[in-house]
Scaffold this motif. Structure first.
Motif, PDB file in Angstrom:
ATOM      1  N   ILE A 165       0.860  -1.182   0.000  1.00 31.71           N
ATOM      2  CA  ILE A 165       0.000   0.000   0.000  1.00 31.71           C
ATOM      3  C   ILE A 165       0.896   1.232   0.000  1.00 31.71           C
ATOM      4  CG2 ILE A 165      -1.873   1.204   1.184  1.00 31.71           C
ATOM      5  CD1 ILE A 165      -2.582  -1.455   2.508  1.00 31.71           C
ATOM      6  N   GLY A 166       0.917   1.900  -1.140  1.00 31.94           N
ATOM      7  CA  GLY A 166       1.829   3.020  -1.338  1.00 31.94           C
ATOM      8  C   GLY A 166       2.825   2.682  -2.427  1.00 31.94           C
ATOM      9  N   ALA A 167       2.816   3.446  -3.508  1.00 28.16           N
ATOM     10  CA  ALA A 167       3.631   3.110  -4.680  1.00 28.16           C
ATOM     11  C   ALA A 167       4.756   4.104  -4.892  1.00 28.16           C
ATOM     12  CB  ALA A 167       2.752   3.021  -5.921  1.00 28.16           C
ATOM     13  N   LEU A 196      -0.354  -3.876  -5.914  1.00 23.74           N
ATOM     14  CA  LEU A 196      -0.093  -2.480  -5.552  1.00 23.74           C
ATOM     15  C   LEU A 196      -1.401  -1.729  -5.390  1.00 23.74           C
ATOM     16  CD1 LEU A 196       2.784  -1.171  -5.272  1.00 23.74           C
ATOM     17  CD2 LEU A 196       2.763  -3.284  -6.588  1.00 23.74           C
ATOM     18  N   ASP A 254      -2.722   2.289  -4.570  1.00 23.17           N
ATOM     19  CA  ASP A 254      -2.312   3.673  -4.419  1.00 23.17           C
ATOM     20  C   ASP A 254      -3.388   4.554  -5.039  1.00 23.17           C
ATOM     21  OD1 ASP A 254       0.709   5.030  -3.825  1.00 23.17           O
ATOM     22  OD2 ASP A 254      -0.667   6.265  -5.011  1.00 23.17           O
ATOM     23  N   TRP A 255      -3.319   5.825  -4.714  1.00 18.66           N
ATOM     24  CA  TRP A 255      -4.294   6.770  -5.229  1.00 18.66           C
ATOM     25  C   TRP A 255      -3.735   7.607  -6.398  1.00 18.66           C
ATOM     26  CZ3 TRP A 255      -1.466   6.817  -0.882  1.00 18.66           C
ATOM     27  CH2 TRP A 255      -0.607   7.897  -0.651  1.00 18.66           C
ATOM     28  N   ARG A 256      -2.454   7.327  -6.787  1.00 20.79           N
ATOM     29  CA  ARG A 256      -1.783   8.150  -7.795  1.00 20.79           C
ATOM     30  C   ARG A 256      -1.435   7.314  -9.028  1.00 20.79           C
ATOM     31  NH1 ARG A 256       2.561   9.494  -3.268  1.00 20.79           N
ATOM     32  NH2 ARG A 256       2.164   7.245  -3.096  1.00 20.79           N
ATOM     33  N   CYS A 287       1.782   4.795  -9.826  1.00 17.76           N
ATOM     34  CA  CYS A 287       1.352   3.406  -9.632  1.00 17.76           C
ATOM     35  C   CYS A 287       0.826   2.887 -10.961  1.00 17.76           C
ATOM     36  CB  CYS A 287       0.276   3.330  -8.541  1.00 17.76           C
ATOM     37  SG  CYS A 287      -0.137   1.643  -8.040  1.00 17.76           S
ATOM     38  N   ILE A 296      -5.950   1.497  -8.412  1.00 17.66           N
ATOM     39  CA  ILE A 296      -5.864   2.942  -8.223  1.00 17.66           C
ATOM     40  C   ILE A 296      -7.186   3.473  -7.685  1.00 17.66           C
ATOM     41  CG2 ILE A 296      -5.342   5.151  -9.320  1.00 17.66           C
ATOM     42  CD1 ILE A 296      -3.055   3.215  -9.487  1.00 17.66           C
ATOM     43  N   VAL A 351      -7.816   4.374  -1.317  1.00 22.04           N
ATOM     44  CA  VAL A 351      -7.212   3.149  -0.794  1.00 22.04           C
ATOM     45  C   VAL A 351      -8.122   2.464   0.223  1.00 22.04           C
ATOM     46  CG1 VAL A 351      -5.234   2.175   0.441  1.00 22.04           C
ATOM     47  CG2 VAL A 351      -4.887   3.990  -1.239  1.00 22.04           C
ATOM     48  N   THR A 361       2.753   4.336   2.816  1.00 19.83           N
ATOM     49  CA  THR A 361       2.196   5.477   2.082  1.00 19.83           C
ATOM     50  C   THR A 361       2.970   6.763   2.335  1.00 19.83           C
ATOM     51  OG1 THR A 361       0.676   6.221   3.821  1.00 19.83           O
ATOM     52  CG2 THR A 361      -0.090   4.450   2.360  1.00 19.83           C
TER      53      THR A 361
END
Length: 329
Positions: free
Chosen positions: A189-191, A211, A213-215, A219, A232, A235, A254
Protein backbone atom coordinates in the motif's frame (compact mmCIF):
# COMPACT_ATOMS: atom_id res chain seq x y z
CA UNK A 1 6.01 -24.82 -7.64
CA UNK A 2 3.11 -22.88 -9.06
CA UNK A 3 5.20 -22.05 -12.13
CA UNK A 4 5.95 -25.76 -12.62
CA UNK A 5 2.31 -26.77 -12.38
CA UNK A 6 1.14 -23.99 -14.69
CA UNK A 7 3.83 -24.89 -17.24
CA UNK A 8 2.81 -28.56 -17.22
CA UNK A 9 -0.84 -27.66 -17.74
CA UNK A 10 -0.11 -25.19 -20.54
CA UNK A 11 2.58 -27.16 -22.37
CA UNK A 12 1.88 -30.83 -23.03
CA UNK A 13 5.30 -31.72 -24.44
CA UNK A 14 6.94 -34.78 -22.81
CA UNK A 15 8.27 -33.90 -19.38
CA UNK A 16 9.34 -35.43 -16.10
CA UNK A 17 8.92 -34.22 -12.56
CA UNK A 18 11.72 -34.63 -10.00
CA UNK A 19 10.92 -34.31 -6.28
CA UNK A 20 13.25 -34.56 -3.32
CA UNK A 21 11.49 -37.12 -1.13
CA UNK A 22 14.12 -37.66 1.55
CA UNK A 23 17.25 -35.98 2.92
CA UNK A 24 19.65 -37.49 5.42
CA UNK A 25 22.08 -34.95 6.79
CA UNK A 26 22.39 -31.55 5.13
CA UNK A 27 21.68 -30.54 1.56
CA UNK A 28 21.21 -27.42 -0.55
CA UNK A 29 17.46 -28.08 -0.94
CA UNK A 30 15.06 -29.95 1.34
CA UNK A 31 12.24 -32.47 1.02
CA UNK A 32 9.40 -31.12 -1.07
CA UNK A 33 11.58 -29.38 -3.67
CA UNK A 34 10.28 -29.84 -7.23
CA UNK A 35 12.02 -29.56 -10.59
CA UNK A 36 10.46 -29.88 -14.04
CA UNK A 37 12.48 -31.27 -16.93
CA UNK A 38 10.99 -30.92 -20.42
CA UNK A 39 11.95 -32.70 -23.62
CA UNK A 40 12.94 -29.34 -25.13
CA UNK A 41 15.67 -29.10 -22.52
CA UNK A 42 13.93 -26.45 -20.41
CA UNK A 43 14.30 -26.95 -16.67
CA UNK A 44 12.24 -25.11 -14.08
CA UNK A 45 13.36 -25.23 -10.48
CA UNK A 46 16.53 -26.59 -8.92
CA UNK A 47 17.07 -29.75 -6.90
CA UNK A 48 20.59 -28.77 -5.88
CA UNK A 49 23.00 -25.92 -6.31
CA UNK A 50 23.71 -27.19 -9.81
CA UNK A 51 25.71 -30.34 -9.10
CA UNK A 52 22.89 -32.86 -9.67
CA UNK A 53 20.83 -31.31 -12.43
CA UNK A 54 22.71 -32.79 -15.38
CA UNK A 55 22.46 -36.31 -13.98
CA UNK A 56 18.77 -35.82 -13.23
CA UNK A 57 18.23 -34.66 -16.79
CA UNK A 58 19.80 -37.89 -18.05
CA UNK A 59 17.40 -39.96 -15.94
CA UNK A 60 14.44 -37.85 -17.02
CA UNK A 61 15.07 -38.29 -20.74
CA UNK A 62 14.81 -42.05 -20.29
CA UNK A 63 11.34 -41.65 -18.75
CA UNK A 64 9.66 -39.42 -21.36
CA UNK A 65 6.49 -41.04 -22.77
CA UNK A 66 6.95 -44.21 -20.68
CA UNK A 67 4.55 -43.54 -17.81
CA UNK A 68 7.27 -44.85 -15.51
CA UNK A 69 9.19 -43.52 -12.53
CA UNK A 70 12.51 -44.09 -10.85
CA UNK A 71 14.24 -43.25 -7.59
CA UNK A 72 17.77 -41.89 -7.58
CA UNK A 73 19.91 -41.50 -4.47
CA UNK A 74 22.87 -39.12 -4.30
CA UNK A 75 25.41 -39.58 -1.52
CA UNK A 76 27.08 -36.19 -1.10
CA UNK A 77 28.37 -36.86 2.40
CA UNK A 78 31.99 -37.54 1.48
CA UNK A 79 34.15 -34.42 1.34
CA UNK A 80 36.53 -36.04 -1.13
CA UNK A 81 33.79 -37.50 -3.35
CA UNK A 82 34.37 -36.20 -6.87
CA UNK A 83 31.47 -38.14 -8.35
CA UNK A 84 29.41 -34.98 -8.95
CA UNK A 85 31.98 -32.73 -10.54
CA UNK A 86 34.47 -31.27 -8.09
CA UNK A 87 32.94 -32.69 -4.91
CA UNK A 88 29.76 -31.24 -3.47
CA UNK A 89 30.69 -31.53 0.19
CA UNK A 90 27.05 -31.10 1.26
CA UNK A 91 27.37 -33.83 3.91
CA UNK A 92 24.03 -35.37 3.07
CA UNK A 93 22.24 -38.14 1.21
CA UNK A 94 19.50 -36.91 -1.11
CA UNK A 95 16.79 -39.18 -2.53
CA UNK A 96 14.97 -37.92 -5.63
CA UNK A 97 11.80 -39.43 -7.14
CA UNK A 98 11.47 -38.83 -10.90
CA UNK A 99 8.35 -39.65 -12.86
CA UNK A 100 7.06 -39.21 -16.36
CA UNK A 101 4.15 -36.77 -16.57
CA UNK A 102 1.28 -38.41 -18.43
CA UNK A 103 -2.31 -37.24 -18.87
CA UNK A 104 -3.58 -38.86 -15.67
CA UNK A 105 -0.86 -37.19 -13.65
CA UNK A 106 -1.66 -33.86 -15.32
CA UNK A 107 -5.20 -34.31 -14.06
CA UNK A 108 -4.00 -34.42 -10.46
CA UNK A 109 -1.80 -31.38 -11.04
CA UNK A 110 -4.86 -29.59 -12.42
CA UNK A 111 -6.71 -30.24 -9.15
CA UNK A 112 -3.74 -28.90 -7.20
CA UNK A 113 -3.72 -25.82 -9.41
CA UNK A 114 -7.40 -25.18 -8.78
CA UNK A 115 -6.75 -25.38 -5.03
CA UNK A 116 -3.92 -22.88 -5.34
CA UNK A 117 -6.13 -20.56 -7.38
CA UNK A 118 -8.73 -20.76 -4.61
CA UNK A 119 -6.00 -19.87 -2.09
CA UNK A 120 -6.40 -23.23 -0.38
CA UNK A 121 -3.74 -25.83 0.50
CA UNK A 122 -3.86 -29.47 -0.57
CA UNK A 123 -1.87 -32.62 0.06
CA UNK A 124 -0.07 -34.36 -2.78
CA UNK A 125 0.57 -38.09 -2.29
CA UNK A 126 2.71 -40.57 -4.19
CA UNK A 127 3.29 -44.20 -3.32
CA UNK A 128 6.97 -45.13 -3.29
CA UNK A 129 6.12 -48.77 -4.00
CA UNK A 130 3.48 -48.43 -6.71
CA UNK A 131 3.86 -45.69 -9.33
CA UNK A 132 0.14 -45.81 -10.16
CA UNK A 133 -0.88 -44.92 -6.62
CA UNK A 134 -0.91 -41.13 -6.40
CA UNK A 135 -3.35 -38.32 -5.92
CA UNK A 136 -4.28 -35.41 -3.72
CA UNK A 137 -6.52 -34.53 -0.79
CA UNK A 138 -8.07 -31.07 -0.80
CA UNK A 139 -8.71 -28.92 2.24
CA UNK A 140 -12.42 -29.82 2.18
CA UNK A 141 -11.56 -33.53 2.42
CA UNK A 142 -12.13 -34.52 -1.21
CA UNK A 143 -9.80 -37.12 -2.73
CA UNK A 144 -8.58 -37.30 -6.29
CA UNK A 145 -6.45 -39.86 -8.10
CA UNK A 146 -5.63 -43.32 -6.80
CA UNK A 147 -4.74 -43.23 -3.13
CA UNK A 148 -5.49 -45.44 -0.16
CA UNK A 149 -8.83 -44.57 1.36
CA UNK A 150 -7.51 -45.00 4.91
CA UNK A 151 -4.84 -42.30 4.65
CA UNK A 152 -5.80 -39.44 6.95
CA UNK A 153 -3.89 -36.16 6.81
CA UNK A 154 -4.38 -33.08 8.96
CA UNK A 155 -5.28 -29.58 7.79
CA UNK A 156 -6.53 -28.21 11.09
CA UNK A 157 -3.41 -27.80 13.19
CA UNK A 158 -0.93 -26.83 10.48
CA UNK A 159 0.75 -23.45 10.64
CA UNK A 160 0.37 -21.32 7.48
CA UNK A 161 3.08 -22.25 4.99
CA UNK A 162 4.44 -24.94 7.29
CA UNK A 163 6.72 -27.30 5.36
CA UNK A 164 5.30 -30.83 5.49
CA UNK A 165 7.01 -33.23 3.10
CA UNK A 166 8.02 -36.72 4.13
CA UNK A 167 7.67 -40.45 3.62
CA UNK A 168 5.58 -42.58 5.95
CA UNK A 169 4.33 -46.13 6.11
CA UNK A 170 0.58 -46.58 5.70
CA UNK A 171 0.05 -50.25 6.32
CA UNK A 172 2.53 -52.06 4.11
CA UNK A 173 2.92 -49.19 1.69
CA UNK A 174 5.49 -46.38 1.84
CA UNK A 175 3.87 -43.11 0.79
CA UNK A 176 5.42 -39.72 0.17
CA UNK A 177 3.10 -36.86 1.03
CA UNK A 178 3.54 -33.12 0.81
CA UNK A 179 1.38 -30.19 1.81
CA UNK A 180 1.12 -27.83 -1.16
CA UNK A 181 0.48 -24.20 -0.28
CA UNK A 182 -0.95 -21.58 -2.66
CA UNK A 183 1.23 -18.80 -3.99
CA UNK A 184 1.77 -16.18 -1.26
CA UNK A 185 0.18 -12.78 -1.85
CA UNK A 186 1.80 -9.50 -0.86
CA UNK A 187 -0.19 -6.26 -0.83
CA UNK A 188 1.93 -3.11 -0.96
CA UNK A 189 0.00 0.00 0.00
CA UNK A 190 1.83 3.02 -1.34
CA UNK A 191 3.63 3.11 -4.68
CA UNK A 192 6.50 5.47 -3.93
CA UNK A 193 10.04 5.04 -5.23
CA UNK A 194 10.90 2.73 -2.34
CA UNK A 195 8.07 0.34 -3.31
CA UNK A 196 9.61 -0.44 -6.69
CA UNK A 197 12.58 -2.58 -5.58
CA UNK A 198 10.36 -4.22 -2.96
CA UNK A 199 7.80 -5.25 -5.57
CA UNK A 200 10.50 -6.51 -7.91
CA UNK A 201 12.38 -8.53 -5.28
CA UNK A 202 9.31 -10.06 -3.65
CA UNK A 203 7.99 -11.02 -7.08
CA UNK A 204 11.30 -12.69 -7.87
CA UNK A 205 10.94 -15.04 -4.90
CA UNK A 206 7.42 -16.09 -5.78
CA UNK A 207 4.99 -13.58 -4.28
CA UNK A 208 1.98 -12.39 -6.22
CA UNK A 209 2.43 -8.66 -5.65
CA UNK A 210 -0.54 -6.28 -5.56
CA UNK A 211 -0.09 -2.48 -5.55
CA UNK A 212 -2.66 -0.10 -4.08
CA UNK A 213 -2.31 3.67 -4.42
CA UNK A 214 -4.29 6.77 -5.23
CA UNK A 215 -1.78 8.15 -7.79
CA UNK A 216 -1.94 6.72 -11.31
CA UNK A 217 1.14 8.65 -12.41
CA UNK A 218 3.41 6.57 -10.15
CA UNK A 219 1.35 3.41 -9.63
CA UNK A 220 1.36 1.91 -13.10
CA UNK A 221 2.75 -0.95 -15.19
CA UNK A 222 5.77 1.08 -16.23
CA UNK A 223 7.03 1.29 -12.66
CA UNK A 224 5.67 -2.10 -11.54
CA UNK A 225 5.88 -4.34 -14.63
CA UNK A 226 5.78 -7.64 -12.69
CA UNK A 227 2.88 -6.79 -10.37
CA UNK A 228 -0.02 -9.24 -10.31
CA UNK A 229 -2.45 -6.34 -9.99
CA UNK A 230 -2.43 -2.56 -9.75
CA UNK A 231 -5.36 -0.83 -8.08
CA UNK A 232 -5.86 2.94 -8.22
CA UNK A 233 -8.32 4.96 -6.18
CA UNK A 234 -9.42 5.62 -2.63
CA UNK A 235 -7.21 3.15 -0.79
CA UNK A 236 -9.68 2.63 2.05
CA UNK A 237 -12.40 1.68 -0.43
CA UNK A 238 -10.01 -0.54 -2.37
CA UNK A 239 -9.11 -2.38 0.82
CA UNK A 240 -12.75 -2.93 1.74
CA UNK A 241 -13.17 -4.95 -1.48
CA UNK A 242 -10.31 -7.32 -0.67
CA UNK A 243 -11.04 -10.51 1.25
CA UNK A 244 -7.79 -10.98 3.15
CA UNK A 245 -6.84 -14.41 4.45
CA UNK A 246 -4.42 -15.66 7.08
CA UNK A 247 -1.99 -16.45 4.24
CA UNK A 248 -1.72 -12.84 3.04
CA UNK A 249 0.96 -10.26 3.82
CA UNK A 250 0.55 -6.47 3.76
CA UNK A 251 3.12 -3.69 3.88
CA UNK A 252 1.89 -0.18 4.60
CA UNK A 253 4.23 2.44 3.12
CA UNK A 254 2.20 5.48 2.08
CA UNK A 255 4.42 8.05 3.87
CA UNK A 256 1.16 9.74 4.88
CA UNK A 257 0.61 9.65 8.64
CA UNK A 258 -3.14 10.29 8.57
CA UNK A 259 -3.69 7.68 5.89
CA UNK A 260 -1.52 5.17 7.74
CA UNK A 261 -3.51 5.96 10.89
CA UNK A 262 -6.80 5.02 9.25
CA UNK A 263 -5.54 2.09 7.19
CA UNK A 264 -3.39 0.68 9.96
CA UNK A 265 -6.34 0.34 12.31
CA UNK A 266 -8.41 -1.31 9.61
CA UNK A 267 -5.67 -3.81 8.78
CA UNK A 268 -5.16 -4.59 12.45
CA UNK A 269 -8.62 -6.15 12.46
CA UNK A 270 -7.78 -8.37 9.50
CA UNK A 271 -6.34 -11.82 10.09
CA UNK A 272 -3.06 -11.57 8.22
CA UNK A 273 0.11 -13.61 8.10
CA UNK A 274 2.22 -10.47 8.13
CA UNK A 275 1.55 -6.76 8.63
CA UNK A 276 4.52 -4.42 8.31
CA UNK A 277 4.48 -0.64 8.56
CA UNK A 278 7.29 1.49 7.17
CA UNK A 279 8.68 4.06 9.56
CA UNK A 280 10.20 4.24 13.00
CA UNK A 281 8.77 2.33 15.93
CA UNK A 282 7.94 5.65 17.58
CA UNK A 283 5.90 6.73 14.56
CA UNK A 284 4.08 3.40 14.41
CA UNK A 285 3.22 3.56 18.11
CA UNK A 286 1.62 6.93 17.48
CA UNK A 287 -0.64 5.25 14.92
CA UNK A 288 -1.96 2.97 17.68
CA UNK A 289 -2.26 5.40 20.62
CA UNK A 290 1.24 4.79 21.92
CA UNK A 291 1.26 0.98 21.94
CA UNK A 292 2.78 -1.24 19.26
CA UNK A 293 0.44 -4.20 18.61
CA UNK A 294 2.13 -7.61 18.72
CA UNK A 295 0.93 -8.43 15.22
CA UNK A 296 2.59 -5.38 13.65
CA UNK A 297 6.16 -5.51 12.38
CA UNK A 298 7.79 -2.13 12.92
CA UNK A 299 10.29 -0.99 11.95
CA UNK A 300 9.48 -3.16 8.94
CA UNK A 301 12.21 -5.57 7.85
CA UNK A 302 15.03 -7.36 9.64
CA UNK A 303 17.58 -5.22 11.42
CA UNK A 304 20.57 -5.58 9.09
CA UNK A 305 21.61 -1.93 8.92
CA UNK A 306 19.85 -1.44 5.59
CA UNK A 307 20.16 1.96 3.92
CA UNK A 308 18.32 3.10 0.82
CA UNK A 309 15.34 1.60 -1.05
CA UNK A 310 17.16 -1.45 -2.42
CA UNK A 311 18.73 -2.54 0.87
CA UNK A 312 15.53 -1.85 2.79
CA UNK A 313 13.67 -4.01 0.26
CA UNK A 314 16.15 -6.82 0.98
CA UNK A 315 15.53 -6.51 4.74
CA UNK A 316 11.74 -6.54 4.26
CA UNK A 317 11.78 -9.56 1.95
CA UNK A 318 14.10 -11.37 4.38
CA UNK A 319 11.55 -10.78 7.15
CA UNK A 320 8.70 -11.94 4.91
CA UNK A 321 10.59 -15.17 4.25
CA UNK A 322 11.38 -15.65 7.95
CA UNK A 323 7.72 -15.24 8.92
CA UNK A 324 6.50 -17.52 6.14
CA UNK A 325 9.03 -20.19 7.09
CA UNK A 326 8.25 -19.89 10.80
CA UNK A 327 11.76 -18.68 11.63
CA UNK A 328 10.91 -15.44 13.44
CA UNK A 329 11.76 -15.46 17.15
Amino acid sequence: MQQIIETVLADTQPAALAIIVNVEGSSYRKEGTWMLIQESGVQIGMISGGCLENDLHSHATQLFRTGKATTVQYDLSSEDDLGWGRGAGCNGVVTVWIRDIDEDFRGVLDILHKQMQANEPAYFLQSMTDINQYGCITSDGKRFGKIQSNIMLNFIDVIPYQRIAKQMNFGEEMVYFQLIWPQPHLYIIGAGLDARPLAQLSGNIGYAVHLLDWRSNICNEMHFPTAASIQIGDVKKLLSNIKFSSLDSVILMTHDFQLDFEIGRYLLECKLLYLGILGSKKRTKRLFDGTLPNSVHSPVGLSIGADGPEEIAVSIVAELIAVRRGKMI
